[in-house]
Design an enzyme around this catalytic site. Structure first.
Site, PDB file in Angstrom:
ATOM      1  CE  LYS A 188      -3.774   2.560   0.361  1.00 54.54           C
ATOM      2  NZ  LYS A 188      -3.522   3.744   0.651  1.00 54.54           N
ATOM      3  CD  GLU A 195      -3.101   8.144  -4.177  1.00 57.65           C
ATOM      4  OE1 GLU A 195      -3.049   9.078  -3.303  1.00 57.65           O
ATOM      5  OE2 GLU A 195      -3.914   6.910  -3.964  1.00 57.65           O
TER       6      GLU A 195
END
Length: 316
Positions: A188, A195
């Site tokens: 993550k 991102e």
């Protein structure tokens, strides 16, 4: 407790169709989505939050309310499956400390926050229960579509909780065991670094379009790109939404981008492993340098609202 079969409302995983009772601690935006999707998936939920109103709302949605962590534990019975959706950091440690006297090696704790993977490794060592670190992506849109869940920890604990993960994720393909403890939050962390870079790339491209030689409708550009173009994505859909709601000049959206912790962790780990990540580093630097008026950062500011409903900093 007895694992009594109950037909779930969503298609269960091929691994198991057993009914489960899950405790959810933390009923903010993401925690409430976990509650709703687990209930809709045909499983029972015991819910607790320090906010009594949030507990009452979860109860109205079908969860069993708990006034405290100890009451939540009591209602879960012999086999405890507890999903923590509290802010990363001290809140996770405080919850684990309070839960620890009530847990043993047959119980499972899922940490769904944005914890640093090294903190997850420490918690796994210090917790008697099986500890699953669960990186969660999807934002508030997960209420409708489900989350992407990146999970680390013991395989038996992951398999045990798979029916519940099926309900919370987009389905069986929306979650996976990444590896041992820490790997879920590690994946993550890198996800968030990617991102950052994607948001920066879109921001720079639209910056050139906004300040280039043509007077362009950027909502139309985003919509056109998102229909068949190589660079189509959910983030590009959010660009279209931003230009539709704010205008091609982004209106009063401020040149300020919040956040940065997970991107910093990604860059630090890349330096440790001697892996070059120049795009992620540059995107992180742009966030930290958001003091002058830059169109790219203004768009990134608005995109964070689109996927996470984070507050939009504005100039007025």
């Amino acid at each position: 407790m007895d694992l009594t079969f109950c037909e779930p409302q969503r298609t269960p995983s091929s691994r198991s169709n057993a009914w489960y009772e899950t405790g959810v601690v933390g009923l903010g935006r993401m925690g409430r989505i976990v509650v709703d999707r687990v209930v809709e998936g045909g499983h029972d939920v015991v819910a607790f939050d320090v906010d009594e109103t949030a507990v009452a709302d979860a109860s109205d949605a079908g969860a069993t309310p708990a006034d405290s962590l100890s009451e939540l534990v009591e209602q879960l019975g012999a086999q405890k499956r507890i999903w923590l959706m509290v802010p990363a950091g001290d809140a996770v440690d405080a919850a684990l400390t309070e839960l620890e006297p009530h847990l043993d090696s047959e119980d499972i704790v899922i940490d769904g926050g944005n914890s640093h993977f090294e903190a997850s490794l420490r918690r796994e060592r210090e917790t008697d229960a099986a500890y699953l670190d669960c990186g969660t992506s999807g934002g508030p849109a997960g209420a409708e579509h489900g989350f992407s869940l990146m999970i680390g920890g013991p395989e038996w604990a992951y398999e045990t909780c798979s029916p519940v993960f099926d309900a919370v994720a987009t389905g069986p393909d929306g979650h996976g065991r990444m590896g041992p403890a820490g790997s879920g939050h590690y994946v993550k962390m890198v996800h968030n670094g990617v991102e950052y870079a994607l948001m920066q790339a879109y921001g720079e491209g639209f910056d050139l379009l906004a300040n280039g030689r043509y007077d362009l409708d950027l909502e139309q550009v985003a919509r056109t790109w998102n229909n068949g173009a190589v660079i189509r994505s959910w983030l590009l859909e959010l660009c279209e939404e931003a230009f539709r709601e704010e205008g091609s000049n982004l209106g009063t959206v401020a040149d300020y981008v919040a956040g940065g912790s997970t991107g910093t962790w990604t860059v630090e780990e890349a330096l440790t492993q001697e892996v070059p990540v120049p795009l992620i580093y540059a995107a992180l630097a742009e966030r930290f340098g958001s003091r002058s008026d830059r169109f790219s950062r203004r768009l990134a500011n608005r995109l964070r609202y689109g996927f996470g409903r984070h507050e939009v900093a504005r100039t007025e």
